[in-house]
Design a protein around this motif. Sequence first.
Motif, short mmCIF file in Angstrom:
data_model
loop_
_atom_site.label_atom_id
_atom_site.label_comp_id
_atom_site.label_asym_id
_atom_site.label_seq_id
_atom_site.Cartn_x
_atom_site.Cartn_y
_atom_site.Cartn_z
N ARG A 1 25.35 -49.80 -24.51
CA ARG A 1 26.46 -50.66 -24.90
C ARG A 1 26.56 -50.85 -26.41
NH1 ARG A 1 26.49 -55.95 -21.16
NH2 ARG A 1 25.17 -56.67 -22.88
N ALA A 2 25.99 -49.95 -27.19
CA ALA A 2 25.92 -50.16 -28.63
C ALA A 2 27.29 -50.31 -29.28
CB ALA A 2 25.15 -49.02 -29.29
N MET A 3 28.29 -49.52 -28.86
CA MET A 3 29.62 -49.65 -29.45
C MET A 3 30.24 -50.98 -29.07
SD MET A 3 32.13 -48.67 -31.30
CE MET A 3 32.04 -46.93 -31.70
N ALA A 4 30.11 -51.39 -27.82
CA ALA A 4 30.66 -52.67 -27.41
C ALA A 4 30.01 -53.82 -28.17
CB ALA A 4 30.47 -52.85 -25.90
N GLU A 5 28.72 -53.75 -28.37
CA GLU A 5 28.03 -54.80 -29.13
C GLU A 5 28.52 -54.84 -30.57
OE1 GLU A 5 26.22 -57.04 -27.88
OE2 GLU A 5 25.56 -56.25 -25.94
N ALA A 6 28.79 -53.66 -31.15
CA ALA A 6 29.30 -53.62 -32.52
C ALA A 6 30.69 -54.24 -32.60
CB ALA A 6 29.33 -52.18 -33.01
N VAL A 7 31.53 -54.00 -31.58
CA VAL A 7 32.86 -54.61 -31.54
C VAL A 7 32.74 -56.13 -31.43
CG1 VAL A 7 34.99 -54.82 -30.21
CG2 VAL A 7 34.00 -52.56 -30.63
N ALA A 8 31.84 -56.60 -30.56
CA ALA A 8 31.65 -58.04 -30.39
C ALA A 8 31.17 -58.68 -31.68
CB ALA A 8 30.64 -58.30 -29.26
N GLU A 9 30.29 -58.00 -32.40
CA GLU A 9 29.79 -58.53 -33.67
C GLU A 9 30.90 -58.58 -34.71
OE1 GLU A 9 27.19 -60.26 -36.31
OE2 GLU A 9 27.05 -60.00 -34.13
N ALA A 10 31.74 -57.54 -34.77
CA ALA A 10 32.86 -57.54 -35.72
C ALA A 10 33.83 -58.67 -35.40
CB ALA A 10 33.58 -56.19 -35.68
N ALA A 11 34.09 -58.92 -34.12
CA ALA A 11 34.96 -60.03 -33.73
C ALA A 11 34.34 -61.36 -34.10
CB ALA A 11 35.23 -59.96 -32.23
N SER A 12 33.02 -61.47 -33.96
CA SER A 12 32.32 -62.71 -34.32
C SER A 12 32.48 -63.01 -35.80
CB SER A 12 30.84 -62.59 -33.95
OG SER A 12 30.10 -63.67 -34.45
N LEU A 13 32.32 -61.99 -36.63
CA LEU A 13 32.46 -62.19 -38.08
C LEU A 13 33.89 -62.54 -38.46
CD1 LEU A 13 30.22 -59.24 -39.33
CD2 LEU A 13 29.68 -61.69 -39.37
N ALA A 14 34.87 -62.00 -37.74
CA ALA A 14 36.27 -62.25 -38.06
C ALA A 14 36.76 -63.59 -37.52
CB ALA A 14 37.14 -61.13 -37.49
N ASP A 15 36.26 -63.99 -36.35
CA ASP A 15 36.80 -65.16 -35.65
C ASP A 15 35.85 -66.35 -35.59
OD1 ASP A 15 38.93 -63.46 -35.12
OD2 ASP A 15 38.14 -62.87 -33.17
N GLY A 16 34.58 -66.13 -35.91
CA GLY A 16 33.62 -67.21 -35.80
C GLY A 16 33.12 -67.44 -34.39
N ARG A 17 33.49 -66.57 -33.47
CA ARG A 17 33.04 -66.69 -32.08
C ARG A 17 32.75 -65.30 -31.54
NH1 ARG A 17 34.78 -66.10 -26.95
NH2 ARG A 17 36.75 -65.22 -27.70
N ARG A 18 31.59 -65.12 -30.92
CA ARG A 18 31.20 -63.80 -30.42
C ARG A 18 31.59 -63.68 -28.96
NH1 ARG A 18 27.38 -59.94 -28.73
NH2 ARG A 18 26.76 -58.51 -30.39
N ALA B 1 32.51 -49.36 -40.04
CA ALA B 1 33.57 -48.59 -39.39
C ALA B 1 34.28 -49.42 -38.33
CB ALA B 1 32.97 -47.33 -38.75
N VAL B 2 33.52 -50.17 -37.54
CA VAL B 2 34.13 -50.99 -36.49
C VAL B 2 34.92 -52.14 -37.09
CG1 VAL B 2 33.61 -52.54 -34.56
CG2 VAL B 2 32.44 -50.34 -34.74
N ALA B 3 34.40 -52.77 -38.13
CA ALA B 3 35.12 -53.87 -38.76
C ALA B 3 36.45 -53.41 -39.35
CB ALA B 3 34.25 -54.51 -39.86
N ALA B 4 36.45 -52.24 -40.00
CA ALA B 4 37.69 -51.70 -40.56
C ALA B 4 38.68 -51.36 -39.46
CB ALA B 4 37.39 -50.47 -41.41
N SER B 5 38.20 -50.82 -38.37
CA SER B 5 39.07 -50.47 -37.25
C SER B 5 39.71 -51.71 -36.65
CB SER B 5 38.27 -49.71 -36.18
OG SER B 5 37.66 -48.56 -36.71
N LEU B 6 38.90 -52.75 -36.42
CA LEU B 6 39.42 -53.99 -35.83
C LEU B 6 40.44 -54.65 -36.76
CD1 LEU B 6 39.30 -56.08 -33.54
CD2 LEU B 6 37.41 -57.19 -34.77
N ALA B 7 40.15 -54.70 -38.05
CA ALA B 7 41.07 -55.33 -38.99
C ALA B 7 42.41 -54.60 -39.03
CB ALA B 7 40.43 -55.36 -40.39
N ALA B 8 42.37 -53.26 -39.05
CA ALA B 8 43.62 -52.47 -39.09
C ALA B 8 44.41 -52.66 -37.81
CB ALA B 8 43.30 -51.00 -39.31
N LEU B 9 43.73 -52.69 -36.69
CA LEU B 9 44.41 -52.85 -35.40
C LEU B 9 45.09 -54.22 -35.31
CD1 LEU B 9 44.86 -51.33 -32.72
CD2 LEU B 9 42.85 -52.50 -31.83
N ARG B 10 44.40 -55.23 -35.77
CA ARG B 10 45.00 -56.58 -35.73
C ARG B 10 46.17 -56.69 -36.70
NH1 ARG B 10 39.98 -60.92 -35.02
NH2 ARG B 10 39.59 -60.39 -32.82
N ALA B 11 46.07 -56.02 -37.83
CA ALA B 11 47.19 -56.04 -38.78
C ALA B 11 48.43 -55.38 -38.16
CB ALA B 11 46.80 -55.32 -40.07
#
Length: 320
Positions: free
Chosen positions: A233-250, A307-317
């Motif tokens: 689940r390494a990719m999913a965990e990385a996505v969850a961590e990126a969301a935690s840093l962006a939103d303050g909630r994991r 890489a995951v943080a940049a992907s999430l930020a671009a997708l949300r934009a």
Amino acid sequence: MTDRLALVTGATGGIGGAVAEALLRHGWRVRGLARDPGRARRSGPAGVDWVAGDALREADLVAAVRSARILFHGVNPPGYRDWRGLALPMLAHAITAARGAGARLALPGNLYVYGPEAGPCLTEAAPRRPRTRKGAVRVEMEAMLEAAADLDHLIVYAGDFFGPRAPSSWVTKVLMREGRPLRRVATPEVPGAGHAWAYLPDLAETFARLLDGEATLPRHLRLNFRGHHLQGRAMAEAVAEAASLADGRRPPVRPFAWAPVYGGAPFVTFLREVIEMRYLWSTTLELDNARLVARLGAEPHTPLADAVAASLAALRARAA
């Protein structure tokens, strides 16, 4: 022939757009083929010289590739519809156009051409015995290139795409929910199995570095891009961590629910494709990049968290 000109098809999409940007950074002039050049100028990479044309019309490709040294074939059938009826003619037209212009044809390869027996570690000589319809089409496409013995070509194999320009990838559609708020991260990854991921900016940079030395490349070259080969689940965990840093909630990580996919598959082409590719989540297919590293010295590699943080930020934009 004009020096350092590349034609990129599919330049408004994921891999095509990323490669166009990378070539521009490397000092290439990039020409993009688009049915609507005005729209492409608004949505595609800045700096591309857009010309009107359709990859399904051979004459359009022949005209667009004139004076180019490279034809990067990054266009795919939209929405997974009629893969055989569209992908094969588009590549046939690209082969004709590139051959006539004396240009090298560059093509992104993928894991669809491999069955489970090819793993766990894949060299460029691994047997291609696809078990899916789309994989069979990809093998036919590669056979078309092999049959064009007088055409210089380059294929770089990579795993599942993700990145700022990957709107239809597993990461963006499933793990990141297309930019919607993440209450949970649903992952299809199977514990113990490895999965190959390709961050598009890294893969595009790889193409650009290889094509910078196009004159010294063998006429027919296949290489593996390893990318991020992750366990469980390494990719999913990385996505969850990126969301935690962006939103303050994991958000919690949960297993992907396959039942709705099977229920909707009779009505949705994309879901049928998802089921066909399910074996890739339980089978380890790791791309051996030794030949690529020997040629470039190192494979371009962005740390997973970045890489995951940049992907999430671009997708949300884009979603906003």
